[in-house]
Design a protein around this motif. Structure first.
Motif, short mmCIF file in Angstrom:
data_model
loop_
_atom_site.label_atom_id
_atom_site.label_comp_id
_atom_site.label_asym_id
_atom_site.label_seq_id
_atom_site.Cartn_x
_atom_site.Cartn_y
_atom_site.Cartn_z
N THR A 37 0.83 -1.20 0.00
CA THR A 37 0.00 0.00 0.00
C THR A 37 0.86 1.25 0.00
N VAL A 38 1.88 1.26 0.84
CA VAL A 38 2.78 2.42 0.91
C VAL A 38 3.49 2.60 -0.43
N GLY A 39 3.91 1.50 -1.04
CA GLY A 39 4.58 1.58 -2.34
C GLY A 39 3.70 2.22 -3.40
N LYS A 40 2.42 1.87 -3.40
CA LYS A 40 1.50 2.46 -4.38
C LYS A 40 1.31 3.95 -4.14
N ILE A 41 1.19 4.33 -2.87
CA ILE A 41 1.01 5.75 -2.54
C ILE A 41 2.25 6.53 -2.95
N ILE A 42 3.43 6.02 -2.61
CA ILE A 42 4.68 6.71 -2.94
C ILE A 42 4.86 6.78 -4.46
N GLU A 43 4.47 5.74 -5.15
CA GLU A 43 4.58 5.71 -6.62
C GLU A 43 3.79 6.85 -7.25
N PRO A 89 6.39 11.53 -8.23
CA PRO A 89 6.54 12.46 -9.36
C PRO A 89 5.75 13.76 -9.17
N GLU A 90 4.64 13.71 -8.47
CA GLU A 90 3.82 14.92 -8.30
C GLU A 90 4.45 15.93 -7.36
N ILE A 91 5.19 15.45 -6.37
CA ILE A 91 5.78 16.35 -5.38
C ILE A 91 7.28 16.50 -5.59
N ASN A 92 7.86 15.73 -6.50
CA ASN A 92 9.30 15.74 -6.78
C ASN A 92 10.11 15.37 -5.53
N LEU A 93 9.84 14.19 -5.01
CA LEU A 93 10.54 13.71 -3.82
C LEU A 93 11.89 13.12 -4.20
N ASP A 94 12.91 13.39 -3.34
CA ASP A 94 14.18 12.70 -3.55
C ASP A 94 14.14 11.38 -2.79
N ILE A 109 9.17 9.33 4.23
CA ILE A 109 7.71 9.41 4.12
C ILE A 109 7.11 8.00 4.07
N SER A 110 7.80 7.06 3.46
CA SER A 110 7.32 5.68 3.44
C SER A 110 7.19 5.14 4.86
N ASN A 111 8.17 5.44 5.69
CA ASN A 111 8.12 4.99 7.09
C ASN A 111 6.95 5.63 7.83
N VAL A 112 6.72 6.91 7.59
CA VAL A 112 5.60 7.61 8.24
C VAL A 112 4.27 7.01 7.78
N LEU A 113 4.14 6.78 6.48
CA LEU A 113 2.89 6.21 5.95
C LEU A 113 2.65 4.79 6.47
N ALA A 114 3.71 4.00 6.54
CA ALA A 114 3.57 2.62 7.05
C ALA A 114 3.10 2.64 8.51
N PRO A 138 3.21 23.13 -0.81
CA PRO A 138 1.94 23.38 -1.52
C PRO A 138 1.58 22.24 -2.48
N LYS A 139 2.59 21.61 -3.07
CA LYS A 139 2.33 20.47 -3.96
C LYS A 139 1.71 19.32 -3.18
N TYR A 140 2.19 19.10 -1.95
CA TYR A 140 1.63 18.03 -1.12
C TYR A 140 0.17 18.33 -0.76
N LEU A 141 -0.11 19.59 -0.40
CA LEU A 141 -1.48 19.96 -0.06
C LEU A 141 -2.40 19.78 -1.27
N ALA A 142 -1.91 20.15 -2.46
CA ALA A 142 -2.68 19.97 -3.68
C ALA A 142 -2.88 18.48 -3.97
N PHE A 143 -1.86 17.69 -3.72
CA PHE A 143 -1.95 16.24 -3.91
C PHE A 143 -3.03 15.65 -3.01
N LYS A 144 -3.06 16.08 -1.74
CA LYS A 144 -4.08 15.59 -0.81
C LYS A 144 -5.48 15.99 -1.27
N GLU A 145 -5.64 17.22 -1.71
CA GLU A 145 -6.95 17.68 -2.19
C GLU A 145 -7.37 16.89 -3.41
#
Length: 165
Positions: free
Chosen positions: A63-69, A73-78, A85-90, A134-141
Motif C-alpha cells: 500500500t505504501v509503495g502504491k502511494i509513494i509511486e 513524481p507529483e511532489i518531486n521527492l528525492d 515518508i514511506s516509514n511515516v505512511l507505514a 503546496p504540492k503536497y497539499l494539492a496532492f491531498k486535495e
C-alpha cells in the motif's frame, strides 16, 4: 475331518482379517486408521465451504509503495524523502488498522482517525521543503476529490440500478 476343520479355521481367519482391515480404512476409504476417513474428509469439506473466505490482507508495504509511486513524481521527492515518508505512511496505516479493530463508537473512531491524519500530515510536512509543501497539499486535495467523485459515481449507479428494478 482335520482338513475340513483347518480349512474352516483358515477361511474364518481370512474373512475376519479383511473385515478388520475394512473397519480401519485399509483399502476401503480414508487412511487415517479409523475407517470413516471419507466421511471425515467430506465433513471437513462442508465446513470449509460453509465458512465465508476472509479477504486477504494487503501488506502495508504494498500500500505504501502504491502511494509513494503516485506521490513521488507529483511532489518531486528525492530518495531520502521517499524513505522517510514511506516509514511515516507505514506507521500511519498500521495505526489505522489498530483503530479499525478497536471496539468504540463511530464518533470516537472518527475523531481518532482525524487526529491520526493530522499527525501523519505534520510528520510528512516536516520532511518536505518550501516548494514541495503546496504540492503536497494539492496532492491531498486531489486525492479527496477523486474519492468523492468515485463515491458519487457509485451512488449514481446504485440509484440507476434501483430505478431499473
Amino acid at each position: 475331518m482335520k482338513k475340513l476343520r483347518s480349512l474352516l479355521v483358515m477361511l474364518f481367519t481370512l474373512f475376519s482379517i479383511s473385515t478388520i482391515s475394512a473397519q480401519y480404512g485399509n483399502g476401503y476409504g480414508g487412511g487415517n486408521g479409523y475407517g470413516g476417513g471419507n466421511r471425515m474428509s467430506q465433513m471437513g469439506g462442508m465446513n470449509q465451504q460453509s465458512q465465508p473466505e476472509k479477504p486477504k490482507e494487503i501488506p502495508v508495504e504494498v500500500t505504501v509503495g502504491k502511494i509513494i509511486e503516485i506521490m513521488k513524481p507529483e511532489i518531486n521527492l528525492d530518495e531520502l524523502q521517499v524513505i522517510a515518508i514511506s516509514n511515516v505512511l507505514a506507521e500511519s496505516i498500521r495505526a489505522q488498522g489498530i483503530l479499525i479493530k478497536q471496539v468504540t463508537n463511530q464518533e470516537d473512531q472518527i475523531k481518532d482517525f482525524k487526529a491520526l491524519s493530522e499527525v501523519t500530515d505534520r510528520k510528512i510536512m516536516d520532511f518536505l521543503n518550501v516548494e514541495q509543501k503546496p504540492k503536497y497539499l494539492a496532492f491531498k486535495e486531489n486525492l479527496k476529490t477523486k474519492k468523492n467523485s468515485k463515491s458519487e459515481k457509485k451512488s449514481r449507479s446504485e440509484k440507476k440500478q434501483k430505478k431499473s428494478l
